[in-house]
Design a protein around this motif. Structure first.
Motif, PDB file in Angstrom:
ATOM      1  N   SER A   4      46.568  30.979 -84.407  1.00 51.20           N
ATOM      2  CA  SER A   4      46.591  32.347 -83.895  1.00 51.20           C
ATOM      3  C   SER A   4      46.370  32.253 -82.395  1.00 51.20           C
ATOM      4  O   SER A   4      46.326  31.153 -81.825  1.00 51.20           O
ATOM      5  CB  SER A   4      45.492  33.196 -84.554  1.00 51.20           C
ATOM      6  N   GLU A   5      46.205  33.413 -81.742  1.00 50.86           N
ATOM      7  CA  GLU A   5      46.076  33.398 -80.283  1.00 50.86           C
ATOM      8  C   GLU A   5      44.818  32.665 -79.830  1.00 50.86           C
ATOM      9  O   GLU A   5      44.826  31.957 -78.826  1.00 50.86           O
ATOM     10  CB  GLU A   5      46.057  34.837 -79.760  1.00 50.86           C
ATOM     11  N   TYR A   6      43.720  32.811 -80.597  1.00 59.23           N
ATOM     12  CA  TYR A   6      42.450  32.253 -80.166  1.00 59.23           C
ATOM     13  C   TYR A   6      41.899  31.176 -81.105  1.00 59.23           C
ATOM     14  O   TYR A   6      40.905  30.544 -80.782  1.00 59.23           O
ATOM     15  CB  TYR A   6      41.406  33.367 -80.026  1.00 59.23           C
ATOM     16  N   LYS A   7      42.501  30.994 -82.269  1.00 65.08           N
ATOM     17  CA  LYS A   7      41.963  30.046 -83.232  1.00 65.08           C
ATOM     18  C   LYS A   7      43.061  29.139 -83.773  1.00 65.08           C
ATOM     19  O   LYS A   7      44.221  29.534 -83.869  1.00 65.08           O
ATOM     20  CB  LYS A   7      41.283  30.772 -84.396  1.00 65.08           C
ATOM     21  N   ALA A  26      40.646  23.674 -74.277  1.00 64.28           N
ATOM     22  CA  ALA A  26      39.436  23.099 -74.859  1.00 64.28           C
ATOM     23  C   ALA A  26      39.180  23.785 -76.193  1.00 64.28           C
ATOM     24  O   ALA A  26      39.770  24.841 -76.477  1.00 64.28           O
ATOM     25  CB  ALA A  26      38.247  23.290 -73.925  1.00 64.28           C
ATOM     26  N   CYS A  27      38.318  23.204 -77.013  1.00 63.62           N
ATOM     27  CA  CYS A  27      38.048  23.761 -78.348  1.00 63.62           C
ATOM     28  C   CYS A  27      36.550  23.799 -78.621  1.00 63.62           C
ATOM     29  O   CYS A  27      35.796  22.929 -78.180  1.00 63.62           O
ATOM     30  CB  CYS A  27      38.718  22.911 -79.431  1.00 63.62           C
ATOM     31  N   ILE A  28      36.156  24.811 -79.369  1.00 66.46           N
ATOM     32  CA  ILE A  28      34.789  24.892 -79.909  1.00 66.46           C
ATOM     33  C   ILE A  28      34.927  24.891 -81.431  1.00 66.46           C
ATOM     34  O   ILE A  28      35.700  25.682 -81.993  1.00 66.46           O
ATOM     35  CB  ILE A  28      34.069  26.165 -79.449  1.00 66.46           C
ATOM     36  N   ILE A  29      34.202  24.004 -82.105  1.00 71.49           N
ATOM     37  CA  ILE A  29      34.305  23.905 -83.565  1.00 71.49           C
ATOM     38  C   ILE A  29      33.561  25.070 -84.202  1.00 71.49           C
ATOM     39  O   ILE A  29      32.337  25.205 -84.041  1.00 71.49           O
ATOM     40  CB  ILE A  29      33.723  22.570 -84.069  1.00 71.49           C
ATOM     41  N   GLU A  30      34.292  25.923 -84.892  1.00 74.64           N
ATOM     42  CA  GLU A  30      33.672  27.052 -85.593  1.00 74.64           C
ATOM     43  C   GLU A  30      33.212  26.631 -86.984  1.00 74.64           C
ATOM     44  O   GLU A  30      32.164  27.070 -87.471  1.00 74.64           O
ATOM     45  CB  GLU A  30      34.644  28.223 -85.683  1.00 74.64           C
ATOM     46  N   SER A  31      33.994  25.777 -87.646  1.00 75.85           N
ATOM     47  CA  SER A  31      33.598  25.215 -88.933  1.00 75.85           C
ATOM     48  C   SER A  31      34.322  23.891 -89.111  1.00 75.85           C
ATOM     49  O   SER A  31      35.421  23.692 -88.587  1.00 75.85           O
ATOM     50  CB  SER A  31      33.950  26.167 -90.086  1.00 75.85           C
ATOM     51  N   GLY A  32      33.693  22.970 -89.852  1.00 78.66           N
ATOM     52  CA  GLY A  32      34.318  21.678 -90.087  1.00 78.66           C
ATOM     53  C   GLY A  32      33.713  20.564 -89.258  1.00 78.66           C
ATOM     54  O   GLY A  32      32.588  20.663 -88.749  1.00 78.66           O
ATOM     55  N   CYS A  33      34.469  19.468 -89.109  1.00 80.98           N
ATOM     56  CA  CYS A  33      33.975  18.286 -88.416  1.00 80.98           C
ATOM     57  C   CYS A  33      35.159  17.489 -87.877  1.00 80.98           C
ATOM     58  O   CYS A  33      36.225  17.449 -88.506  1.00 80.98           O
ATOM     59  CB  CYS A  33      33.163  17.431 -89.390  1.00 80.98           C
ATOM     60  N   VAL A  34      34.980  16.864 -86.695  1.00 80.04           N
ATOM     61  CA  VAL A  34      36.047  16.046 -86.122  1.00 80.04           C
ATOM     62  C   VAL A  34      35.497  14.683 -85.731  1.00 80.04           C
ATOM     63  O   VAL A  34      34.293  14.520 -85.468  1.00 80.04           O
ATOM     64  CB  VAL A  34      36.690  16.710 -84.887  1.00 80.04           C
ATOM     65  N   GLU A  35      36.410  13.710 -85.665  1.00 77.81           N
ATOM     66  CA  GLU A  35      36.087  12.371 -85.207  1.00 77.81           C
ATOM     67  C   GLU A  35      36.692  12.178 -83.819  1.00 77.81           C
ATOM     68  O   GLU A  35      37.858  12.491 -83.594  1.00 77.81           O
ATOM     69  CB  GLU A  35      36.664  11.352 -86.188  1.00 77.81           C
ATOM     70  N   VAL A  36      35.880  11.684 -82.891  1.00 76.08           N
ATOM     71  CA  VAL A  36      36.328  11.416 -81.525  1.00 76.08           C
ATOM     72  C   VAL A  36      36.510   9.909 -81.389  1.00 76.08           C
ATOM     73  O   VAL A  36      35.563   9.136 -81.597  1.00 76.08           O
ATOM     74  CB  VAL A  36      35.303  11.913 -80.487  1.00 76.08           C
ATOM     75  N   CYS A  37      37.732   9.484 -81.061  1.00 73.11           N
ATOM     76  CA  CYS A  37      38.030   8.056 -80.948  1.00 73.11           C
ATOM     77  C   CYS A  37      38.570   7.744 -79.546  1.00 73.11           C
ATOM     78  O   CYS A  37      39.582   8.320 -79.125  1.00 73.11           O
ATOM     79  CB  CYS A  37      39.049   7.647 -82.006  1.00 73.11           C
ATOM     80  N   VAL A  38      37.878   6.858 -78.831  1.00 69.07           N
ATOM     81  CA  VAL A  38      38.294   6.462 -77.487  1.00 69.07           C
ATOM     82  C   VAL A  38      38.767   5.011 -77.546  1.00 69.07           C
ATOM     83  O   VAL A  38      37.971   4.093 -77.828  1.00 69.07           O
ATOM     84  CB  VAL A  38      37.140   6.595 -76.472  1.00 69.07           C
ATOM     85  N   VAL A  79      38.890  25.790 -85.217  1.00 69.75           N
ATOM     86  CA  VAL A  79      38.379  25.720 -83.850  1.00 69.75           C
ATOM     87  C   VAL A  79      38.777  26.976 -83.066  1.00 69.75           C
ATOM     88  O   VAL A  79      39.825  27.573 -83.325  1.00 69.75           O
ATOM     89  CB  VAL A  79      38.906  24.464 -83.102  1.00 69.75           C
ATOM     90  N   ILE A  80      37.917  27.357 -82.127  1.00 67.06           N
ATOM     91  CA  ILE A  80      38.225  28.422 -81.173  1.00 67.06           C
ATOM     92  C   ILE A  80      38.872  27.764 -79.961  1.00 67.06           C
ATOM     93  O   ILE A  80      38.361  26.770 -79.433  1.00 67.06           O
ATOM     94  CB  ILE A  80      36.953  29.172 -80.754  1.00 67.06           C
ATOM     95  N   VAL A  81      39.990  28.303 -79.526  1.00 65.07           N
ATOM     96  CA  VAL A  81      40.767  27.708 -78.439  1.00 65.07           C
ATOM     97  C   VAL A  81      40.533  28.463 -77.133  1.00 65.07           C
ATOM     98  O   VAL A  81      40.579  29.690 -77.095  1.00 65.07           O
ATOM     99  CB  VAL A  81      42.266  27.710 -78.785  1.00 65.07           C
ATOM    100  N   ILE A  82      40.248  27.701 -76.079  1.00 61.11           N
ATOM    101  CA  ILE A  82      40.109  28.276 -74.738  1.00 61.11           C
ATOM    102  C   ILE A  82      41.137  27.586 -73.841  1.00 61.11           C
ATOM    103  O   ILE A  82      41.012  26.393 -73.558  1.00 61.11           O
ATOM    104  CB  ILE A  82      38.704  28.043 -74.161  1.00 61.11           C
ATOM    105  N   THR A  83      42.147  28.298 -73.405  1.00 62.00           N
ATOM    106  CA  THR A  83      43.178  27.690 -72.561  1.00 62.00           C
ATOM    107  C   THR A  83      42.732  27.670 -71.099  1.00 62.00           C
ATOM    108  O   THR A  83      41.855  28.446 -70.695  1.00 62.00           O
ATOM    109  CB  THR A  83      44.511  28.445 -72.662  1.00 62.00           C
ATOM    110  N   ARG A  84      43.351  26.765 -70.332  1.00 61.77           N
ATOM    111  CA  ARG A  84      43.022  26.683 -68.910  1.00 61.77           C
ATOM    112  C   ARG A  84      43.322  28.006 -68.209  1.00 61.77           C
ATOM    113  O   ARG A  84      42.575  28.459 -67.354  1.00 61.77           O
ATOM    114  CB  ARG A  84      43.803  25.543 -68.256  1.00 61.77           C
TER     115      ARG A  84
END
Length: 409
Positions: A4-7, A26-38, A79-84
């Motif tokens: 959607s526009e924001y999620k 950028a994203c803010i996790i509203e529910s769930g879980c993510v793995e960050v791999c560098v 996730v909640i989406v925040i665009t630049r």
């Protein structure tokens, strides 16, 4: 993935973005879980997990640098989406100090992130140095300048550097002084007399306009009592009145009615002799709030004027619903009376409208005799402007009033 526009909603084991991709949100996790791999050259990948409430991808809010990690969901995630673009649009409306703080904070994160990736043994030694950009330098300059202005303004209030000047308002049929408009000026210790155009907007944004406005009202009430000592009104001539501007910030202050009532009790002035001016554009920002506050002020006994009429966006159907006593025609129409037929027609129409609604009319910004003649023809009640008198300190206003009284006597 559902969007959607924001999620955004992802299933299990979905990639939100990959390391090396350009990023714009950028994203803010509203529910769930993510793995960050560098992924790192000649080194094992760094893996961590982020849960509900965590922020990731924030570097994309500064610029379009490549993503520094791959983000993969480990279970269904929203996730909640925040665009630049959203971020920068909101940032443009914030205080310069907040803008600078956020930019420094995000740049500090980036410097930390880069050192972490570049250091093979994962040790991070902070140097305090930040990657500096033209945007940072610009924000820094604006913020420092803004902070300096705000500090000066706050000190001016504390040091009582403000002065109230008074511009006479003349009763047009008799050409005599009927009242004054109270106008604030800043007597700066180094710069001398500072125009309100340089500090009123800043005072409004910072909220300092509220104590400043109350001080102006109280001073104007006290000076009105001082004027009374020199004003000998006949039975057919009402006592002098005082016009005082009410700002948007004051109108939104939930204690405005209480504050103005306190001024009345402190000075002992008759509220009918105080005319509070509210601009048309301010009126239409929140008509319901304006109606509520104006009705309460009317109950206290204040006279009310709609200022700068003709420059806002109000419907004429609104005008009769508000408890106004006076309509002030904006100076932009008055200045064009002799050169623009349309302004002439509009001014005449406003005057007719006001009279039909039982309102008195004040024209401001009168600077030429021809303008005064037109307004007299349109049966305007009151006028003010440089043609008759400029704003002046109270002692000069008293001298002018004395001179008029001597002529009448």
């Amino acid at each position: 993935m559902q969007e959607s526009e924001y999620k955004k909603t992802f299933g299990t084991n979905e990639i939100i973005f990959r390391q090396g991709e350009p990023g714009y949100y950028a994203c803010i996790i509203e529910s769930g879980c993510v793995e960050v791999c560098v992924e790192r050259e000649n080194l094992p990948p760094l893996i961590s997990q982020l849960d509900e409430g965590a922020l990731f991808g924030e570097m994309a809010l500064i610029d379009d640098h490549q993503r520094s990690a791959t983000i993969r969901t480990t279970r269904p995630t929203e996730v909640i989406v925040i665009t630049r673009e959203q971020f920068h649009n909101r940032l443009a409306d914030t205080h310069p100090m907040v803008r600078l703080f956020l930019r420094v904070l995000l740049n500090r994160f980036r410097a930390f992130d880069q050192k972490f990736l570049d250091n093979p043994d994962n040790s991070i030694i902070g140097t305090g140095e930040l990657p500096e950009s033209s945007e940072y330098r610009s924000d820094h300059s604006i913020a420092v300048n803004q902070l300096r202005k705000e500090t000066d303004l706050l000190n001016a209030i504390r040091n009582e550097e403000f002065r109230v000047f008074y511009q006479p308002i003349f009763h047009l049929p008799s050409s005599s002084i009927a009242g004054y408009e109270a106008l604030v000026r800043w007597q700066h210790p180094q710069r001398g007399l500072v125009s309100p155009f340089e500090f009123i907007d800043l005072a409004e944004k910072t909220g300092l306009i509220v104590p400043m406005g109350l001080w102006v009202l109280e001073q104007a009430c006290e000076d009105l009592k001082f004027f009374d000592l020199y004003f000998h009104h006949e039975y057919t001539r009402p006592p002098l009145y005082m016009s005082v501007n009410l700002s948007a910030r004051q109108l939104r202050d939930d204690k405005i009615v209480e504050h103005l009532q306190t001024v009345l009790l402190k000075t002992g002035i008759n509220p009918k002799r105080i005319k509070l001016e509210i601009t048309e554009s301010l009126l239409m920002q929140d008509p319901e709030l304006a109606m509520t506050v104006l009705e309460q002020l009317k109950l206290l006994g204040f006279s009310l004027a709609i200022d700068d009429f003709g420059t806002g966006y109000s419907s004429l159907s609104y005008l009769h619903k508000f408890p106004f006593d006076t309509l002030k025609i904006d100076r932009s129409f008055i200045s064009q009376l002799l050169v623009d037929e349309q302004s002439n027609i509009i001014t005449q129409g406003i005057a007719t409208l006001a009279h039909n609604l039982g309102l008195s009319i004040t024209a401001e910004g009168v600077e030429e005799q021809g303008q005064l003649d037109c307004l007299r023809e349109y049966m305007c009640d009151f006028v003010q402007g440089f043609l008759m008198s400029r704003p002046m300190p109270v002692d000069e206003a008293v001298k002018q009033l004395n001179a008029e009284q001597a002529m009448i006597a």
